[in-house]
Design a protein around this motif. Structure first.
Motif, PDB file in Angstrom:
ATOM      1  N   ALA A  56      62.589  98.762  -7.891  1.00 28.53           N
ATOM      2  CA  ALA A  56      61.235  98.540  -7.372  1.00 28.53           C
ATOM      3  C   ALA A  56      61.226  97.421  -6.339  1.00 28.53           C
ATOM      4  CB  ALA A  56      60.295  98.206  -8.535  1.00 28.53           C
ATOM      5  N   LEU A  57      61.926  96.347  -6.649  1.00 28.89           N
ATOM      6  CA  LEU A  57      61.961  95.223  -5.709  1.00 28.89           C
ATOM      7  C   LEU A  57      62.684  95.603  -4.409  1.00 28.89           C
ATOM      8  CD1 LEU A  57      62.612  92.184  -8.086  1.00 28.89           C
ATOM      9  CD2 LEU A  57      60.583  92.590  -6.657  1.00 28.89           C
ATOM     10  N   ASP A  58      63.701  96.450  -4.536  1.00 31.64           N
ATOM     11  CA  ASP A  58      64.387  96.930  -3.322  1.00 31.64           C
ATOM     12  C   ASP A  58      63.420  97.680  -2.414  1.00 31.64           C
ATOM     13  OD1 ASP A  58      66.787  95.855  -3.849  1.00 31.64           O
ATOM     14  OD2 ASP A  58      67.768  97.701  -4.542  1.00 31.64           O
ATOM     15  N   TRP A  59      62.601  98.534  -3.032  1.00 34.32           N
ATOM     16  CA  TRP A  59      61.629  99.290  -2.221  1.00 34.32           C
ATOM     17  C   TRP A  59      60.568  98.370  -1.637  1.00 34.32           C
ATOM     18  CZ3 TRP A  59      62.210 103.781  -0.103  1.00 34.32           C
ATOM     19  CH2 TRP A  59      63.086 104.713  -0.683  1.00 34.32           C
ATOM     20  N   PHE A  60      60.123  97.428  -2.429  1.00 32.72           N
ATOM     21  CA  PHE A  60      59.115  96.476  -1.932  1.00 32.72           C
ATOM     22  C   PHE A  60      59.699  95.700  -0.743  1.00 32.72           C
ATOM     23  CE2 PHE A  60      56.416  92.501  -2.956  1.00 32.72           C
ATOM     24  CZ  PHE A  60      55.403  92.941  -2.126  1.00 32.72           C
ATOM     25  N   SER A  61      60.939  95.298  -0.888  1.00 35.81           N
ATOM     26  CA  SER A  61      61.594  94.560   0.196  1.00 35.81           C
ATOM     27  C   SER A  61      61.716  95.426   1.444  1.00 35.81           C
ATOM     28  CB  SER A  61      62.976  94.097  -0.277  1.00 35.81           C
ATOM     29  OG  SER A  61      63.676  93.501   0.779  1.00 35.81           O
ATOM     30  N   LEU A  62      62.077  96.675   1.258  1.00 36.93           N
ATOM     31  CA  LEU A  62      62.232  97.582   2.408  1.00 36.93           C
ATOM     32  C   LEU A  62      60.901  97.808   3.110  1.00 36.93           C
ATOM     33  CD1 LEU A  62      64.236  99.501   3.925  1.00 36.93           C
ATOM     34  CD2 LEU A  62      63.299 101.325   2.504  1.00 36.93           C
ATOM     35  N   PHE A  63      59.854  98.082   2.325  1.00 33.80           N
ATOM     36  CA  PHE A  63      58.537  98.325   2.939  1.00 33.80           C
ATOM     37  C   PHE A  63      58.014  97.073   3.630  1.00 33.80           C
ATOM     38  CE2 PHE A  63      57.689 101.917  -0.302  1.00 33.80           C
ATOM     39  CZ  PHE A  63      58.356 102.811   0.517  1.00 33.80           C
ATOM     40  N   GLU A  64      58.227  95.939   3.007  1.00 34.85           N
ATOM     41  CA  GLU A  64      57.797  94.701   3.651  1.00 34.85           C
ATOM     42  C   GLU A  64      58.601  94.459   4.931  1.00 34.85           C
ATOM     43  OE1 GLU A  64      54.761  93.965   2.871  1.00 34.85           O
ATOM     44  OE2 GLU A  64      55.261  91.831   2.808  1.00 34.85           O
ATOM     45  N   GLY A  65      59.876  94.846   4.892  1.00 32.34           N
ATOM     46  CA  GLY A  65      60.693  94.724   6.111  1.00 32.34           C
ATOM     47  C   GLY A  65      60.123  95.560   7.243  1.00 32.34           C
ATOM     48  N   MET A  66      59.663  96.774   6.904  1.00 33.57           N
ATOM     49  CA  MET A  66      59.035  97.632   7.928  1.00 33.57           C
ATOM     50  C   MET A  66      57.787  96.970   8.494  1.00 33.57           C
ATOM     51  SD  MET A  66      59.168 101.307   6.035  1.00 33.57           S
ATOM     52  CE  MET A  66      60.664 102.281   5.891  1.00 33.57           C
ATOM     53  N   ARG A  67      56.953  96.480   7.589  1.00 33.62           N
ATOM     54  CA  ARG A  67      55.694  95.860   8.031  1.00 33.62           C
ATOM     55  C   ARG A  67      55.969  94.622   8.879  1.00 33.62           C
ATOM     56  NH1 ARG A  67      52.032  91.870   6.384  1.00 33.62           N
ATOM     57  NH2 ARG A  67      53.362  91.127   4.694  1.00 33.62           N
ATOM     58  N   LEU A  68      56.876  93.800   8.406  1.00 33.53           N
ATOM     59  CA  LEU A  68      57.113  92.523   9.090  1.00 33.53           C
ATOM     60  C   LEU A  68      57.825  92.723  10.423  1.00 33.53           C
ATOM     61  CD1 LEU A  68      58.056  90.406   5.959  1.00 33.53           C
ATOM     62  CD2 LEU A  68      55.909  90.365   7.237  1.00 33.53           C
ATOM     63  N   GLU A  69      58.671  93.739  10.495  1.00 37.65           N
ATOM     64  CA  GLU A  69      59.315  94.017  11.789  1.00 37.65           C
ATOM     65  C   GLU A  69      58.247  94.334  12.836  1.00 37.65           C
ATOM     66  OE1 GLU A  69      62.513  96.937  11.793  1.00 37.65           O
ATOM     67  OE2 GLU A  69      61.902  97.534  13.814  1.00 37.65           O
ATOM     68  N   ALA A  70      57.264  95.138  12.430  1.00 37.98           N
ATOM     69  CA  ALA A  70      56.182  95.471  13.369  1.00 37.98           C
ATOM     70  C   ALA A  70      55.356  94.242  13.703  1.00 37.98           C
ATOM     71  CB  ALA A  70      55.288  96.556  12.767  1.00 37.98           C
ATOM     72  N   ARG A  71      55.143  93.393  12.707  1.00 35.67           N
ATOM     73  CA  ARG A  71      54.357  92.167  12.945  1.00 35.67           C
ATOM     74  C   ARG A  71      55.107  91.233  13.902  1.00 35.67           C
ATOM     75  NH1 ARG A  71      52.146  88.965  14.496  1.00 35.67           N
ATOM     76  NH2 ARG A  71      50.462  87.592  13.827  1.00 35.67           N
ATOM     77  N   LEU A  72      56.431  91.124  13.691  1.00 34.63           N
ATOM     78  CA  LEU A  72      57.238  90.273  14.570  1.00 34.63           C
ATOM     79  C   LEU A  72      57.249  90.805  16.003  1.00 34.63           C
ATOM     80  CD1 LEU A  72      60.248  89.521  12.196  1.00 34.63           C
ATOM     81  CD2 LEU A  72      58.701  87.818  13.174  1.00 34.63           C
ATOM     82  N   ALA A  73      57.176  92.131  16.123  1.00 30.37           N
ATOM     83  CA  ALA A  73      57.239  92.730  17.465  1.00 30.37           C
ATOM     84  C   ALA A  73      56.072  92.289  18.338  1.00 30.37           C
ATOM     85  CB  ALA A  73      57.249  94.252  17.345  1.00 30.37           C
ATOM     86  N   LEU A  74      54.968  91.863  17.716  1.00 33.91           N
ATOM     87  CA  LEU A  74      53.820  91.434  18.510  1.00 33.91           C
ATOM     88  C   LEU A  74      54.113  90.147  19.274  1.00 33.91           C
ATOM     89  CD1 LEU A  74      50.942  92.069  15.942  1.00 33.91           C
ATOM     90  CD2 LEU A  74      51.649  93.511  17.854  1.00 33.91           C
ATOM     91  N   ASP A  75      54.776  89.211  18.612  1.00 34.41           N
ATOM     92  CA  ASP A  75      55.031  87.910  19.235  1.00 34.41           C
ATOM     93  C   ASP A  75      56.470  87.745  19.704  1.00 34.41           C
ATOM     94  OD1 ASP A  75      52.434  87.111  18.780  1.00 34.41           O
ATOM     95  OD2 ASP A  75      52.895  86.326  16.793  1.00 34.41           O
ATOM     96  N   LEU A  76      57.383  88.384  19.006  1.00 37.52           N
ATOM     97  CA  LEU A  76      58.804  88.216  19.314  1.00 37.52           C
ATOM     98  C   LEU A  76      59.448  89.591  19.511  1.00 37.52           C
ATOM     99  CD1 LEU A  76      59.516  85.519  16.556  1.00 37.52           C
ATOM    100  CD2 LEU A  76      59.119  85.092  18.977  1.00 37.52           C
TER     101      LEU A  76
END
Lengths: 279, 444
Positions: B207-227
């Protein structure tokens, strides 16, 4: 003492302080009421002190105001070897004659110009004292070597600037000097405004300008953590100009921003990483 | 000892001094340039061994200096053992034997190709610290450890990385991992409680692996806005998402997506049956329990710091109605007029540095500063009429409570002063359990 001959006059012209009348409007984006305050100070014959980080637009602001007020501008970049003679003037040997040459301050006073002493705290303290009579009700410049007392015309204006951020304690401005000026605080503009400035001055598109400003904002957070100052607007404009000439953004930012800012390896690498991250 | 790395010219001077190179018509420029890339501690260690060797033979010291720069940069390289081996070989067989031993020792290091492209945490710690310092948000500490994760205040990174094809790629990988962990703390991965979802999975690690993966997807998109450059590096490192995950990645890339959306994706996945997660090279692990425990303590601490600062500011403000008070920290006023206007509008620049940092940290943990931290309810206490709109349909309490307690607001993840109101009522003969339940309902 006789009048200099024609050859000597040519030599004198070469070293004389030019009173530059700015013909074309220097681009400046006002961020507050600095235009009004400066104009009111100029109308009242009051000297002005500009405080702010390096590269945030102080010099450009003075150029803009000189243009706006239609007064000549004399700019002096102060340094720690600047003497009173450098400002007021000195006798020079020209050919076989000794002639008096006005320094930039005297030339500005005589010509009713704006005299801008950039980074005033870099100058020796005894040098700055010479401006005191010009900054109070006397508005006059004593030229001791000639026994001359020059009263400033109404158009003369004294402007000084300094950066309180990284000056050492030894280079603090004396209260007896600073309490003679109307002061204007400068800082980096808001991101949108700064992006507009970078786009206009650097000749780049809005997206590139926005990225450059974002990078500048990031570097400013490193002040005190590897950097004495972050990238000023001037550095961002330099990078923009390189990009506008076709240089890759990463290369341009490395050359125009990262390398001028830092020598320490870790800080340089951190700046490199920030550039790569933003672009 | 200063943490600053020595520049090449400083290293050159130190080597010259140790080995008297100027007298020998030699230049230490090349070894110094190689040593410049090392962390300060390793630089000093190399100079230490060069000095020791020079006491026996300046040639031996020179042999170590020539080789140390490239060797010491290899991950896991045992510099001390290597130098000792050279010294022992010199004692036994002279300079030629020592040189051979120094070369052989390095060649015998396990997987030397991997070592050559690998990068150690020590080699990138300084640049990463600068990089993170420039980013927004709470200051983060850097440590290396067996797990790649963050508790919201410290980033733990691998001791070394050799996944990429070259050293530059591995340095970039370090940057990407550090940025991703920073983003978890900055963009709210720990601002939601994942336990209700996690407990429904048969295997918590999966479960934590999936949570980490999904958060990675979200955060990559969030980072793309500024960086965007960093996000591009992340995308290049992971390659395209598997087809079955692409819709989820698109959903989590929406600007308004939050960690709650990641949990929602997990719930959907759980219902249809989850397999193994894909693992990008910059994979991180999550420990939400540890992170949220720290977060709760941090919120309480930061809230206290902020309120103390506001009270002091008001106490020294001559225009404040409260003025100076007898108590060390006078209570905040019931109404908001004495709260500095700039704070009410969200501008924190008027605060002293520690309170400003606390306010920014609170804003990061709570997605904004709760109004009651700036404008408390009544004379130092919460009152029932100050109840949040989200408190649900409860009856208004009447009369004064018999006791007040600080209580934990689970929605906010923070303590609230005098939030718990205790009303005592006498249990008279004839009262039924039902009437007690009714009294309870009206008071809560």
């Amino acid at each position: 003492m006789t009048a200099p001959n024609s050859s000597a006059r040519n030599d004198l012209r070469a070293v004389a302080t030019p009173l530059v009348q700015i013909a074309k409007e220097p681009y400046y984006h006002a961020t507050g009421d600095e235009l009004e305050v400066f104009a009111a100070a100029a109308a009242s014959g009051l000297p002005v002190m500009l405080k702010g980080p390096t590269g945030c637009g102080k010099t450009r602001f003075v150029e803009h105001m000189a243009w706006r007020l239609k007064r000549p501008l004399v700019t002096v970049a102060c340094h720690d070897d600047l003497t009173t003679s450098d400002l007021v003037g000195r006798y020079l040997i020209v050919g076989d004659e000794t002639v008096w040459m006005d320094g930039p301050l005297t030339a500005a006073v005589r010509g009713g110009a704006i005299c801008y002493l950039d980074e005033i705290v870099e100058a020796r303290k005894d040098t700055t004292v010479v401006i005191h009579p010009l900054t109070d009700s006397r508005r006059a410049l004593p030229v001791e070597k000639r026994g001359e007392y020059i009263e400033a015309p109404p158009d003369f204006m004294l402007v000084i600037s300094y950066n309180p951020g990284y000056q050492s304690v030894l280079k603090e401005m004396k209260p007896s000097t600073r309490q003679r000026f109307v002061a204007l605080d400068f800082d980096y503009p808001q991101a949108e405004v700064e992006a507009g400035i970078v786009a206009h001055e650097g000749g780049v598109d809005a997206d590139t300008a926005t990225k450059l400003v974002r990078l500048g904002t990031l570097t400013r957070k490193l002040k005190g953590a590897g950097l004495d100052e972050g990238a000023g607007t001037r550095l961002l404009v330099h990078a923009a100009q390189l990009i506008a000439k076709g240089m890759a953004p990463v290369t341009a930012c490395t050359a125009a921003i990262a390398r001028p800012l830092a020598d320490e390896p870790d800080t340089r690498h951190a700046l490199d990483d920030l550039i790569a991250a933003v672009f | 000892m200063s943490e600053r790395k020595l520049f090449a010219h400083e290293l050159e001077a130190r080597l010259d001094e140790l080995l008297l190179l100027t007298l020998r018509q030699r230049s230490a420029a090349l070894p110094a340039a190689q040593l410049e890339a090392l962390p300060r501690q390793q630089q000093e260690r190399v100079l230490h061994w060069v000095g020791i060797a020079a006491q026996t033979s300046t040639e031996l010291g020179w042999a170590i200096a020539q080789r140390a720069g490239t060797r010491a940069a290899q991950p896991g390289f045992a510099l001390d053992d290597w130098a000792r081996a050279g010294l022992e070989a010199h004692d036994a067989g002279g300079l030629a034997a020592a040189q051979a031993r120094l070369d052989e020792y390095a060649a015998a290091a396990p997987d030397s190709a991997s070592a050559a492209r690998g990068v150690t945490f020590a080699a990138v710690e300084g640049r990463l610290a600068g990089f993170l310092h420039a980013l927004d948000g709470r200051p983060m500490q850097l440590r290396c450890g067996p797990r790649t994760w963050t508790d919201g205040e410290t980033l733990w990174l691998p001791e070394s990385l050799d996944l990429a094809a070259d050293a530059a790629g591995n340095r970039r990988l370090y940057t990407v991992i550090a940025a991703l962990l920073w983003a978890q703390a900055r963009f709210g991965t720990f601002n939601v409680d994942p336990e209700p979802e996690l407990v429904q999975w048969a295997d918590r690690d999966t479960a934590l692996d999936w949570f980490s993966l999904f958060e990675g997807m979200r955060l990559e998109a969030r980072l793309a806005l500024d960086l965007p450059g960093l996000a591009r590096d992340m995308a290049a490192l992971r390659g395209p998402w598997p087809a079955e995950l692409a819709p989820v990645a698109a959903r989590l890339a929406r600007p308004e997506a939050s960690a709650a959306d990641s949990l929602a994706c997990m719930a959907e996945l759980r219902r249809v049956g989850a397999g193994d997660t894909a693992h990008p090279p910059y994979r991180t692990t999550l420990d939400p329990l540890a992170a949220r425990r720290l977060r709760a303590a941090r919120i309480a601490r930061d809230a206290g710091t902020l309120r103390r600062a506001l009270n002091i500011m008001r106490a020294i403000d001559p225009h404040s109605r409260g003025g100076a008070s007898d108590s060390e920290y006078p209570p905040l006023a019931a109404d908001g007029d004495s709260v500095p206007a700039e704070l009410q509008s969200g501008d924190l620049q008027g605060l002293p540095p520690d309170a400003r940092a606390a306010a920014q940290s609170l804003a990061q943990d709570l997605d904004g500063i709760p109004p009651e931290l700036l404008r408390p309810a009544g004379p130092g206490a919460w009152r029932p009429e100050d109840r949040d709109e989200g408190d649900g349909a409860v009856a208004a309490a009447s009369g004064e409570p018999d006791a007040l307690y600080d209580e934990w607001d689970y929605r906010r993840g923070a303590w609230r002063r005098d939030w718990c109101h205790l009303y005592e009522s006498e249990d008279r003969p004839g009262n039924t359990p039902g009437s007690m339940r009714c009294a309870f309902a009206t008071r809560t």
